[in-house]
Write a protein that holds these residues in place. Structure first.
Motif, PDB file in Angstrom:
ATOM      1  N   PRO A   1       9.207 -11.452   6.171  1.00 45.08           N
ATOM      2  CA  PRO A   1       8.731 -10.411   7.093  1.00 45.08           C
ATOM      3  C   PRO A   1       7.517  -9.659   6.542  1.00 45.08           C
ATOM      4  N   LEU A   2       6.562  -9.398   7.440  1.00 43.11           N
ATOM      5  CA  LEU A   2       5.337  -8.676   7.075  1.00 43.11           C
ATOM      6  C   LEU A   2       5.273  -7.332   7.775  1.00 43.11           C
ATOM      7  N   LEU A   3       4.716  -6.361   7.098  1.00 48.27           N
ATOM      8  CA  LEU A   3       4.401  -5.062   7.688  1.00 48.27           C
ATOM      9  C   LEU A   3       2.895  -4.899   7.591  1.00 48.27           C
ATOM     10  N   MET A   4       2.225  -4.936   8.713  1.00 49.81           N
ATOM     11  CA  MET A   4       0.778  -4.772   8.746  1.00 49.81           C
ATOM     12  C   MET A   4       0.494  -3.279   8.857  1.00 49.81           C
ATOM     13  N   ALA A   5       0.045  -2.685   7.758  1.00 48.92           N
ATOM     14  CA  ALA A   5      -0.086  -1.234   7.689  1.00 48.92           C
ATOM     15  C   ALA A   5      -1.496  -0.731   7.970  1.00 48.92           C
ATOM     16  N   GLY A   6      -2.395  -1.586   8.394  1.00 49.84           N
ATOM     17  CA  GLY A   6      -3.776  -1.164   8.651  1.00 49.84           C
ATOM     18  C   GLY A   6      -3.949  -0.530  10.017  1.00 49.84           C
ATOM     19  N   THR A   7      -5.189  -0.209  10.310  1.00 54.15           N
ATOM     20  CA  THR A   7      -5.533   0.309  11.626  1.00 54.15           C
ATOM     21  C   THR A   7      -5.366  -0.829  12.648  1.00 54.15           C
ATOM     22  N   PRO A   8      -5.326  -0.518  13.944  1.00 55.58           N
ATOM     23  CA  PRO A   8      -5.238  -1.598  14.929  1.00 55.58           C
ATOM     24  C   PRO A   8      -6.326  -2.649  14.749  1.00 55.58           C
ATOM     25  N   PHE A   9      -7.549  -2.234  14.417  1.00 56.08           N
ATOM     26  CA  PHE A   9      -8.637  -3.179  14.197  1.00 56.08           C
ATOM     27  C   PHE A   9      -8.349  -4.081  12.998  1.00 56.08           C
ATOM     28  N   GLN A  10      -7.812  -3.516  11.909  1.00 51.36           N
ATOM     29  CA  GLN A  10      -7.511  -4.295  10.722  1.00 51.36           C
ATOM     30  C   GLN A  10      -6.366  -5.270  10.952  1.00 51.36           C
ATOM     31  N   GLN A  11      -5.502  -4.984  11.899  1.00 51.96           N
ATOM     32  CA  GLN A  11      -4.355  -5.845  12.169  1.00 51.96           C
ATOM     33  C   GLN A  11      -4.705  -7.052  13.018  1.00 51.96           C
TER      34      GLN A  11
ATOM     35  N   VAL B   1      -4.135 -18.914  -9.680  1.00 57.55           N
ATOM     36  CA  VAL B   1      -5.535 -18.538  -9.453  1.00 57.55           C
ATOM     37  C   VAL B   1      -5.816 -17.065  -9.756  1.00 57.55           C
ATOM     38  N   GLY B   2      -4.863 -16.357 -10.317  1.00 56.81           N
ATOM     39  CA  GLY B   2      -5.076 -14.964 -10.676  1.00 56.81           C
ATOM     40  C   GLY B   2      -3.838 -14.118 -10.457  1.00 56.81           C
ATOM     41  N   GLU B   3      -3.830 -12.943 -11.078  1.00 56.01           N
ATOM     42  CA  GLU B   3      -2.674 -12.059 -10.955  1.00 56.01           C
ATOM     43  C   GLU B   3      -2.719 -11.303  -9.639  1.00 56.01           C
ATOM     44  N   MET B   4      -1.571 -11.296  -8.958  1.00 54.94           N
ATOM     45  CA  MET B   4      -1.450 -10.625  -7.662  1.00 54.94           C
ATOM     46  C   MET B   4      -0.563  -9.397  -7.800  1.00 54.94           C
ATOM     47  N   LEU B   5      -0.749  -8.466  -6.874  1.00 54.13           N
ATOM     48  CA  LEU B   5       0.113  -7.305  -6.740  1.00 54.13           C
ATOM     49  C   LEU B   5       0.807  -7.433  -5.395  1.00 54.13           C
ATOM     50  N   LEU B   6       2.129  -7.479  -5.420  1.00 52.01           N
ATOM     51  CA  LEU B   6       2.923  -7.608  -4.197  1.00 52.01           C
ATOM     52  C   LEU B   6       3.714  -6.328  -3.989  1.00 52.01           C
ATOM     53  N   GLY B   7       3.816  -5.892  -2.728  1.00 53.02           N
ATOM     54  CA  GLY B   7       4.548  -4.676  -2.426  1.00 53.02           C
ATOM     55  C   GLY B   7       5.412  -4.836  -1.201  1.00 53.02           C
ATOM     56  N   SER B   8       6.575  -4.202  -1.221  1.00 53.31           N
ATOM     57  CA  SER B   8       7.462  -4.241  -0.054  1.00 53.31           C
ATOM     58  C   SER B   8       7.854  -2.830   0.346  1.00 53.31           C
ATOM     59  N   TYR B   9       8.046  -2.683   1.645  1.00 53.91           N
ATOM     60  CA  TYR B   9       8.427  -1.389   2.195  1.00 53.91           C
ATOM     61  C   TYR B   9       9.420  -1.642   3.324  1.00 53.91           C
TER      62      TYR B   9
ATOM     63  N   ASP C   1      -2.176  -8.763  -2.731  1.00 48.71           N
ATOM     64  CA  ASP C   1      -3.598  -8.653  -3.031  1.00 48.71           C
ATOM     65  C   ASP C   1      -3.802  -8.958  -4.513  1.00 48.71           C
ATOM     66  N   TRP C   2      -5.056  -9.143  -4.891  1.00 44.48           N
ATOM     67  CA  TRP C   2      -5.391  -9.375  -6.292  1.00 44.48           C
ATOM     68  C   TRP C   2      -5.218  -8.080  -7.060  1.00 44.48           C
ATOM     69  N   LYS C   3      -4.552  -8.155  -8.189  1.00 46.54           N
ATOM     70  CA  LYS C   3      -4.228  -6.959  -8.956  1.00 46.54           C
ATOM     71  C   LYS C   3      -5.476  -6.278  -9.527  1.00 46.54           C
TER      72      LYS C   3
ATOM     73  N   ILE D   1      -7.606   1.047  -2.040  1.00 45.50           N
ATOM     74  CA  ILE D   1      -6.666   0.286  -1.203  1.00 45.50           C
ATOM     75  C   ILE D   1      -5.251   0.816  -1.394  1.00 45.50           C
ATOM     76  N   ASP D   2      -4.862   1.019  -2.649  1.00 41.91           N
ATOM     77  CA  ASP D   2      -3.517   1.511  -2.937  1.00 41.91           C
ATOM     78  C   ASP D   2      -3.297   2.916  -2.377  1.00 41.91           C
ATOM     79  N   THR D   3      -4.289   3.772  -2.531  1.00 44.46           N
ATOM     80  CA  THR D   3      -4.193   5.136  -2.001  1.00 44.46           C
ATOM     81  C   THR D   3      -4.041   5.119  -0.485  1.00 44.46           C
ATOM     82  N   ARG D   4      -4.850   4.327   0.187  1.00 45.79           N
ATOM     83  CA  ARG D   4      -4.790   4.251   1.655  1.00 45.79           C
ATOM     84  C   ARG D   4      -3.427   3.740   2.133  1.00 45.79           C
ATOM     85  N   LEU D   5      -2.887   2.704   1.472  1.00 42.04           N
ATOM     86  CA  LEU D   5      -1.586   2.162   1.870  1.00 42.04           C
ATOM     87  C   LEU D   5      -0.491   3.202   1.674  1.00 42.04           C
TER      88      LEU D   5
END
Length: 93
Positions: free
Chosen positions: A82-92, A15-23, A31-33, A41-45
Motif C-alpha cells: 500500500p502507498l500513501l501519496m502525500a504530495g499536492t494534487p499536482f504531485q500525485q 544502486v544506492g542507499e534508500m530511505l523508506l518510510g511508512s505511515y 527515496d535516495w538517502k 523533502i523530509d520536512t515537507r513530508l
C-alpha cells in the motif's frame, strides 16, 4: 494530542542507499538517502502528515524491502504494497 510517527528505515539497494518510510500502514517515502534536498523533502513530508520521523520496524517497510530485493534480482516488475501519496494534487498525478 497524541504523537504521530512516520517509521523510517534505510535499505542498501544495489544502486544506492534508500530511505523508506511508512505511515499508518502505507509506504509514504521511498527515496535516495543521500540526495540533494533531503532535508526539505523530509520536512515537507513530516509537515504534510503532521508526524515526525522515528527509526523503527514496520511491516510495510519489510514488505517493500522484500519486493525491492525481488525486483533487483529480476523476479518482480509490479509492486503491491500500500502507498500513501502525500504530495499536492499536482504531485500525485
Amino acid at each position: 494530542m497524541q504523537a504521530r510517527y512516520i517509521y523510517i528505515q534505510s535499505y542498501q539497494s544495489p544502486v544506492g542507499e534508500m530511505l523508506l518510510g511508512s505511515y499508518e500502514g502505507s509506504l509514504c517515502l521511498g527515496d535516495w538517502k543521500y540526495r540533494r534536498k533531503r532535508h526539505s523533502i523530509d520536512t515537507r513530508l513530516q509537515q504534510r502528515l503532521g508526524a515526525q520521523y522515528v527509526e523503527a520496524p514496520s511491516t510495510v517497510i519489510d514488505a517493500a524491502i522484500a519486493q525491492l530485493q525481488e525486483y533487483f534480482r529480476g523476479e518482480r516488475t509490479i509492486f503491491d504494497f500500500p502507498l500513501l501519496m502525500a504530495g499536492t494534487p499536482f504531485q500525485q498525478l
